[in-house]
Design a protein around this motif. Structure first.
Motif, PDB file in Angstrom:
ATOM      1  N   UNK A 342       0.810  -1.218   0.000  1.00  0.00           N
ATOM      2  CA  UNK A 342       0.000   0.000   0.000  1.00  0.00           C
ATOM      3  C   UNK A 342       0.844   1.269   0.000  1.00  0.00           C
ATOM      4  N   UNK A 343       2.153   1.148   0.214  1.00  0.00           N
ATOM      5  CA  UNK A 343       3.012   2.334   0.293  1.00  0.00           C
ATOM      6  C   UNK A 343       2.990   3.164  -0.992  1.00  0.00           C
ATOM      7  N   UNK A 344       3.076   2.555  -2.197  1.00  0.00           N
ATOM      8  CA  UNK A 344       3.051   3.399  -3.403  1.00  0.00           C
ATOM      9  C   UNK A 344       1.818   4.293  -3.510  1.00  0.00           C
ATOM     10  N   UNK A 345       0.713   3.897  -2.919  1.00  0.00           N
ATOM     11  CA  UNK A 345      -0.490   4.736  -2.973  1.00  0.00           C
ATOM     12  C   UNK A 345      -0.310   6.026  -2.188  1.00  0.00           C
ATOM     13  N   UNK A 346       0.566   6.003  -1.187  1.00  0.00           N
ATOM     14  CA  UNK A 346       0.773   7.191  -0.361  1.00  0.00           C
ATOM     15  C   UNK A 346       1.490   8.303  -1.117  1.00  0.00           C
ATOM     16  N   UNK A 347       2.194   7.950  -2.195  1.00  0.00           N
ATOM     17  CA  UNK A 347       2.945   8.961  -2.954  1.00  0.00           C
ATOM     18  C   UNK A 347       2.391   9.163  -4.360  1.00  0.00           C
ATOM     19  N   UNK A 348       1.441   8.338  -4.764  1.00  0.00           N
ATOM     20  CA  UNK A 348       0.925   8.399  -6.138  1.00  0.00           C
ATOM     21  C   UNK A 348       0.301   9.769  -6.422  1.00  0.00           C
ATOM     22  N   UNK A 349       0.700  10.355  -7.543  1.00  0.00           N
ATOM     23  CA  UNK A 349       0.131  11.622  -7.973  1.00  0.00           C
ATOM     24  C   UNK A 349       0.725  12.850  -7.308  1.00  0.00           C
ATOM     25  N   UNK A 350       1.626  12.672  -6.376  1.00  0.00           N
ATOM     26  CA  UNK A 350       2.246  13.808  -5.701  1.00  0.00           C
ATOM     27  C   UNK A 350       3.480  14.262  -6.468  1.00  0.00           C
ATOM     28  N   UNK A 351       3.752  15.574  -6.497  1.00  0.00           N
ATOM     29  CA  UNK A 351       4.903  16.069  -7.276  1.00  0.00           C
ATOM     30  C   UNK A 351       6.235  15.627  -6.686  1.00  0.00           C
ATOM     31  N   UNK A 352       7.191  15.376  -7.585  1.00  0.00           N
ATOM     32  CA  UNK A 352       8.568  15.047  -7.207  1.00  0.00           C
ATOM     33  C   UNK A 352       8.665  13.812  -6.315  1.00  0.00           C
ATOM     34  N   UNK A 353       7.797  12.856  -6.568  1.00  0.00           N
ATOM     35  CA  UNK A 353       7.858  11.603  -5.820  1.00  0.00           C
ATOM     36  C   UNK A 353       8.445  10.511  -6.718  1.00  0.00           C
ATOM     37  N   UNK A 354       8.118   9.262  -6.479  1.00  0.00           N
ATOM     38  CA  UNK A 354       8.725   8.145  -7.183  1.00  0.00           C
ATOM     39  C   UNK A 354       7.655   7.209  -7.727  1.00  0.00           C
ATOM     40  N   UNK A 355       8.055   6.488  -8.760  1.00  0.00           N
ATOM     41  CA  UNK A 355       7.156   5.569  -9.446  1.00  0.00           C
ATOM     42  C   UNK A 355       7.690   4.144  -9.264  1.00  0.00           C
ATOM     43  N   UNK A 356       6.968   3.273  -8.570  1.00  0.00           N
ATOM     44  CA  UNK A 356       7.470   1.918  -8.346  1.00  0.00           C
ATOM     45  C   UNK A 356       7.691   1.146  -9.639  1.00  0.00           C
ATOM     46  N   UNK A 357       6.893   1.434 -10.651  1.00  0.00           N
ATOM     47  CA  UNK A 357       7.038   0.729 -11.923  1.00  0.00           C
ATOM     48  C   UNK A 357       8.388   1.028 -12.562  1.00  0.00           C
ATOM     49  N   UNK A 358       8.847   2.271 -12.482  1.00  0.00           N
ATOM     50  CA  UNK A 358      10.152   2.609 -13.049  1.00  0.00           C
ATOM     51  C   UNK A 358      11.267   1.875 -12.295  1.00  0.00           C
ATOM     52  N   UNK A 359      11.142   1.759 -10.982  1.00  0.00           N
ATOM     53  CA  UNK A 359      12.144   1.035 -10.197  1.00  0.00           C
ATOM     54  C   UNK A 359      12.233  -0.421 -10.646  1.00  0.00           C
ATOM     55  N   UNK A 360      11.087  -1.054 -10.846  1.00  0.00           N
ATOM     56  CA  UNK A 360      11.049  -2.458 -11.256  1.00  0.00           C
ATOM     57  C   UNK A 360      11.614  -2.626 -12.661  1.00  0.00           C
ATOM     58  N   UNK A 361      11.164  -1.792 -13.587  1.00  0.00           N
ATOM     59  CA  UNK A 361      11.619  -1.908 -14.973  1.00  0.00           C
ATOM     60  C   UNK A 361      13.113  -1.645 -15.097  1.00  0.00           C
ATOM     61  N   UNK A 362      13.614  -0.670 -14.325  1.00  0.00           N
ATOM     62  CA  UNK A 362      15.043  -0.371 -14.375  1.00  0.00           C
ATOM     63  C   UNK A 362      15.852  -1.565 -13.878  1.00  0.00           C
ATOM     64  N   UNK A 363      15.404  -2.191 -12.800  1.00  0.00           N
ATOM     65  CA  UNK A 363      16.104  -3.362 -12.254  1.00  0.00           C
ATOM     66  C   UNK A 363      16.125  -4.501 -13.257  1.00  0.00           C
ATOM     67  N   UNK A 364      14.984  -4.773 -13.874  1.00  0.00           N
ATOM     68  CA  UNK A 364      14.915  -5.837 -14.880  1.00  0.00           C
ATOM     69  C   UNK A 364      15.849  -5.539 -16.049  1.00  0.00           C
ATOM     70  N   UNK A 365      15.938  -4.273 -16.439  1.00  0.00           N
ATOM     71  CA  UNK A 365      16.806  -3.874 -17.554  1.00  0.00           C
ATOM     72  C   UNK A 365      18.279  -4.096 -17.213  1.00  0.00           C
ATOM     73  N   UNK A 366      18.693  -3.626 -16.021  1.00  0.00           N
ATOM     74  CA  UNK A 366      20.093  -3.777 -15.624  1.00  0.00           C
ATOM     75  C   UNK A 366      20.474  -5.255 -15.552  1.00  0.00           C
ATOM     76  N   UNK A 367      19.639  -6.062 -14.937  1.00  0.00           N
ATOM     77  CA  UNK A 367      19.959  -7.490 -14.804  1.00  0.00           C
ATOM     78  C   UNK A 367      20.047  -8.163 -16.179  1.00  0.00           C
TER      79      UNK A 367
END
Length: 397
Positions: A342-367
Motif C-alpha cells: 500500500x506504500x506506493x499509494x501514499x505517494x501516487x500523484x504527488x509532485x517530485x515523488x517516485x514511481x514503483x514501476x520505473x524502479x522495477x523496470x530499471x532493475x529488470x533492464x540492468x539485470x
C-alpha cells in the motif's frame, strides 16, 4: 556474446537505446584500443534518466527456499534458528538504554555469499544455469533505488560461473560518520530489540515480554536470513535477505485458511520444530525515523524513506513494516504500521515523488544487460558513481 559495439554502449541488435555519447575527438577504433590497454574496461553504461526498454517487466513473488542464522559467537546455522517474534513497542521508550555495551557490526569490505551457498546445499537446492543471479538483497536494493538516487554511490562485484552470476556486496566508505551517526545507528538496532522477542521468551498473550530490558546487550552481528527465489523480467534470482522478525502466530496458516495453532505456541518455536514452512512466515521489517514536526518533513519522509522501505520489503516479500518515530534525544514517542503493497499509494500523484514501476523496470533492464554482456569466467564490477548519470559495467582483471 558481445561485440565491439557493445563496448561502446550500443546493442548489436539495435534494440538498446544510446547510452554512451562519445567525445567527438575520439574515434571508435581509438577508444576500443584504449580500453584493451587498461586494466579494466567499460563493457556498457546505461543511462539512468533515459528510456527504459521492455516496460512493465513482470516480477514473481518470492518463493522461500531455506534460511540461515548467525549467532552472537559468529557461528552459522543452516537452516536458521530463533527467528524473533514481533510485538508492538511500549510508549514512550528510551532508545539510549544499553548503548555503552553495544556490539557493532564487524568491519569488512563486503559480505561473502558463502552462507547462502551453505544454506542451499543443506536443503539440497542446486544452483544451476536455470538461476541467473545469486545475491544479497542489499545489491538489488541499490539497483532498484538508482532511478531516484543522485547522491549515493555504490559498487557490486560480479563473478560468472556456468551461466550464473554471483553478486558480491562491496562496502564503500561512509560519506558521513562520527558520534551522531553511531548514535542514530544504535537507536535503530535498539528499536529492533524492543520490538523483537526471542521464541523462548515470546508470548502472544502478554505484552510484558515486549518491555525494554536494560541489561540486554544489542549485538548487530546476530542475524536471521531468509533465502528465496524471485525474478525481475526474465532474470531468475536466488536472494538472501536479513529478516528482523515475524508476526506472532494465531495459527500461522496460509492466508484464507483457518487458525490451526495450539494455544500459547508461537511462530519461532513452531518453525524451529519444522511445523511451519518458509512460505507461511509473515515477516515484519523494523525501521526508525525522526519525528515529523513540519510539512516538509513529511514530504522528505515520503520521497526518500518510504522509497527505501518499500524497495527493501517488496523484494523480500515482507508484508508489514513497523516504523518508530523518535525525537532528537532518542525517545520513541510513536510508531506506525505500514503495509508494503500500500506504500506506493501514499505517494501516487504527488509532485517530485517516485514511481514503483520505473524502479522495477530499471532493475529488470540492468539485470538483463548484465546477463547479455558477461561471459563465464569473467570478473566484473557494476558501478554507480558521480555524476550519477550512468550505471557502468566494468570488466576487471
Amino acid at each position: 556474446p558481445w561485440c565491439a559495439d557493445s563496448l561502446l554502449g550500443f546493442s548489436c541488435s539495435g534494440n538498446l537505446p544510446l547510452v554512451w555519447t562519445l567525445a567527438s575527438a575520439l574515434s571508435r577504433a581509438t577508444l576500443v584500443e584504449g580500453l584493451r590497454m587498461t586494466a579494466s574496461a567499460t563493457v556498457f553504461a546505461l543511462d539512468v534518466n533515459g528510456r527504459i526498454p521492455n516496460v512493465n517487466a513482470p516480477v514473481s513473488a518470492p518463493k522461500r527456499l531455506t534460511s540461515y542464522s548467525i549467532d552472537s559467537k559468529g557461528e552459522l546455522h543452516c537452516p536458521g534458528k530463533a527467528l524473533r517474534v514481533f510485538f508492538p513497542p511500549p510508549l514512550p521508550c528510551d532508545l539510549n538504554v544499553g548503548m555503552e555495551s553495544f556490539v557493532d557490526k564487524k568491519e569488512s569490505d563486503g559480505a561473502s555469499i558463502e552462507p547462502i551457498m551453505k544454506a542451499l546445499k543443506e536443503q539440497n537446492h542446486k544452483v544451476d544455469s536455470d538461476i541467473h543471479f545469486v545475491t544479497f538483497r542489499n545489491n538489488l536494493n541499490k539497483i532498484m533505488e538508482t532511478p531516484y538516487n543522485n547522491k549515493n554511490a555504490w559498487k557490486i562485484r560480479l563473478e560468472r560461473d556456468n551461466g550464473t552470476i554471483f553478486m558480491h556486496v562491496v562496502q564503500l566508505e561512509e560519506s558521513f560518520s562520527g558520534r551522531d551517526q553511531k548514535k542514530f545507528q544504535y537507536w535503530g538496532y535498539k528499536f529492533e530489540e524492543v520490538c523483537c522477542r526471542a521464541p523462548s521468551s515470546a508470548d502472544a498473550s502478554s505484552t510484558a515480554s515486549a518491555q525494554v530490558q536494560p541489561d540486554e546487550t544489542v549485538n548487530a552481528n546476530v542475524e536471521f536470513c531468509s533465502v528465496f527465489r524471485t525474478s525481475f523480467g526474465s532474470s531468475r534470482c536466488i536472494v538472501a535477505a536479513e529478516m528482523d522478525c515475524a508476526e506472532p502466530t494465531q495459527g500461522c496458516g496460509r492466508e484464507g485458511e483457518e487458525d490451526g495453532a495450539r494455544t500459547g505456541d508461537n511462530l519461532g518455536n513452531r518453525k524451529q520444530r519444522g511445523e511451519v514452512g518458509e512460505e507461511e512466515v509473515k515477516f515484519v521489517e523494523i525501521k526508525t525515523s525522526r519525528e515529523m514536526t513540519a510539512p516538509h518533513h513529511q514530504r522528505t519522509f515520503q520521497r526518500f524513506k518510504l522509497l527505501k522501505f518499500w524497495i527493501q520489503s517488496f523484494i523480500g516479500g515482507v508484508p508489514s513494516i513497523c516504523c518508530g518515530f523518535r525525537d532528537d534525544n532518542g525517545i520513541l514517542n510513536d510508531f506506525v504500521m505500514y503495509k508494503t503493497l500500500e506504500i506506493p499509494r501514499l505517494v501516487r500523484g504527488k509532485p517530485n515523488m517516485w514511481d514503483p514501476r520505473r524502479c522495477i523496470d530499471f532493475t529488470a533492464w540492468v539485470l538483463a544487460e548484465v546477463r547479455r554482456a558477461t561471459v563465464d569466467g569473467g570478473r566484473y564490477e557494476l558501478q554507480y558513481e558521480h555524476p550519477f548519470s550512468h550505471v557502468r559495467l566494468v570488466k576487471v582483471n
